[in-house]
Every structure is written in C-alpha cells, then in structure tokens.
Design an enzyme around this catalytic site. Structure first.
Site, mmCIF file in Angstrom:
data_model
loop_
_atom_site.group_PDB
_atom_site.id
_atom_site.type_symbol
_atom_site.label_atom_id
_atom_site.label_comp_id
_atom_site.label_asym_id
_atom_site.label_seq_id
_atom_site.Cartn_x
_atom_site.Cartn_y
_atom_site.Cartn_z
ATOM 1 N N ASN A 1 -6.709 7.041 4.299
ATOM 2 C CA ASN A 1 -8.113 7.470 4.222
ATOM 3 C C ASN A 1 -8.302 8.979 4.267
ATOM 4 O O ASN A 1 -9.393 9.467 3.989
ATOM 5 C CB ASN A 1 -8.927 6.830 5.354
ATOM 6 N N HIS B 1 0.829 -1.212 0.000
ATOM 7 C CA HIS B 1 0.000 0.000 0.000
ATOM 8 C C HIS B 1 0.865 1.264 0.000
ATOM 9 O O HIS B 1 0.374 2.339 -0.305
ATOM 10 C CB HIS B 1 -0.903 -0.026 1.235
#
Length: 189
Positions: A66, A19
């Site tokens: 996020n 990620h």
C-alpha cells in the site's frame, strides 16, 4: 538509467505469495544477470546492473504494497528517472496464471501498489509488466488468493516463467515490449 520495480510485501512468510510475484521477477533478473548484492535504500532494497547495454536499477519497496509509491518516488527523484523509464512488475488477477502483458499507463484496477505509485509519481504513465496470477472466481476469495502461496502444481511453471522473464530482459531493456512478451511466452512454454 532505467528503474525496474517489483511489487510485493516484505514479510519473510509472504515471500512465495502470489502478491509477491513482482519481487520474485526482479530477484530472478538480478540473479541471472549478475547484478550487485541487494542493499537497503529508498525505503526498499536495490540492486544494480547492466542489461542489453542499459544500466538498470532494480527496486523492491520494503514499505508494504500500500505504500510502494513512496519508495519508487524516492529512487526516481534521486536518479532523475523519467516515467517512461520506470517499469513495474506486479501481479494481475485479470490474467490467467502464466500470462504476461505490458502496457503503459492506465488505472490501478484495484491494485493497491499501483494506486500508491499513481499518487506518488507525476501520473500513471509508467510501464507495467502485468503478471497473471488468475482470478479465484469470486470476489470474496480474492484476498486469500493474492495473499496465498502458489499451488505446488504451479511451482514448476512459475520457475520456468520467472527464468523466461529474466532471459528476455534484454528486450525489455531496449523497450522492445512486443518482442519481450513473445520471447517470454516461447521460453516459458
């Protein structure tokens, strides 16, 4: 000025997670092109330099994936950077490991970092360097896959790939996207 953002999570233990490949890409660009030391601002870390005659601001949001859009929005507003001059480097499940594609706009495809950017920017019309990390095969394994380190066997190819991206960066700075993708593929082979 162009804004190139690498997406990732700021925890030291996550630095080699799939990620975080966006962070890895901008780190290598900064290193290979002699950019300024990283400094904290815009809820992230920035480094500045010139590539292909174009001033580039590299950004690593330190807000976790996020909330990446908050950091990108602050930097873009401060420098009055148009969406066409924003490029984000991010992991892409739907591309095989080592494959790279560029596109402008589009949906978030389940990527929380892109979803955050779409909410915080005037729209989704920024450039995306989609860096393939491969799909684990079943949706139940996706979280463990993206939040896991690259396999030891993938590390040499990963390093070649990141170096190729940095070496081809002058083409990206000129917005020669097809030539950039081709050069990365050739250099990383």
């Amino acid at each position: 000025m162009r804004l190139w953002t690498g997406l990732g999570n700021p925890e030291p233990g996550m630095s080699r997670h799939r990620h975080n490949i966006g962070f890895m890409a901008v780190d290598e660009i900064a290193r290979r092109h002699g950019f300024s030391p990283w400094r904290k601002r815009f809820r992230g870390e920035t480094s500045e330099g010139v590539i292909g005659g174009q001033k580039i601001l590299l950004l690593k949001p330190m807000t976790y994936m996020n909330r990446s859009g908050d950091s990108v929005q602050q930097a873009a507003q401060f420098f009055k950077i148009a969406q066409d001059d924003i490029t984000v480097f991010h992991d892409e499940l739907d591309l095989a490991f080592g494959k790279l594609r560029i596109k402008r706009g589009g949906g978030a495809a389940g990527h929380n970092g892109l979803r955050s950017m779409d909410k915080c920017l005037p729209g989704p019309d920024y450039w995306r360097v989609r860096m393939g990390i491969g799909h684990p095969g079943h949706k139940d394994r996706v979280t463990g896959h993206v939040l896991g380190n690259f396999a030891k066997a993938e590390e040499p190819e990963l390093e070649r790939w990141l170096e190729a991206i940095a070496d081809a960066a002058p083409l990206l700075a000129k917005k020669e996207h097809e030539a950039f993708m081709t050069k990365v593929a050739l250099l990383a082979a």
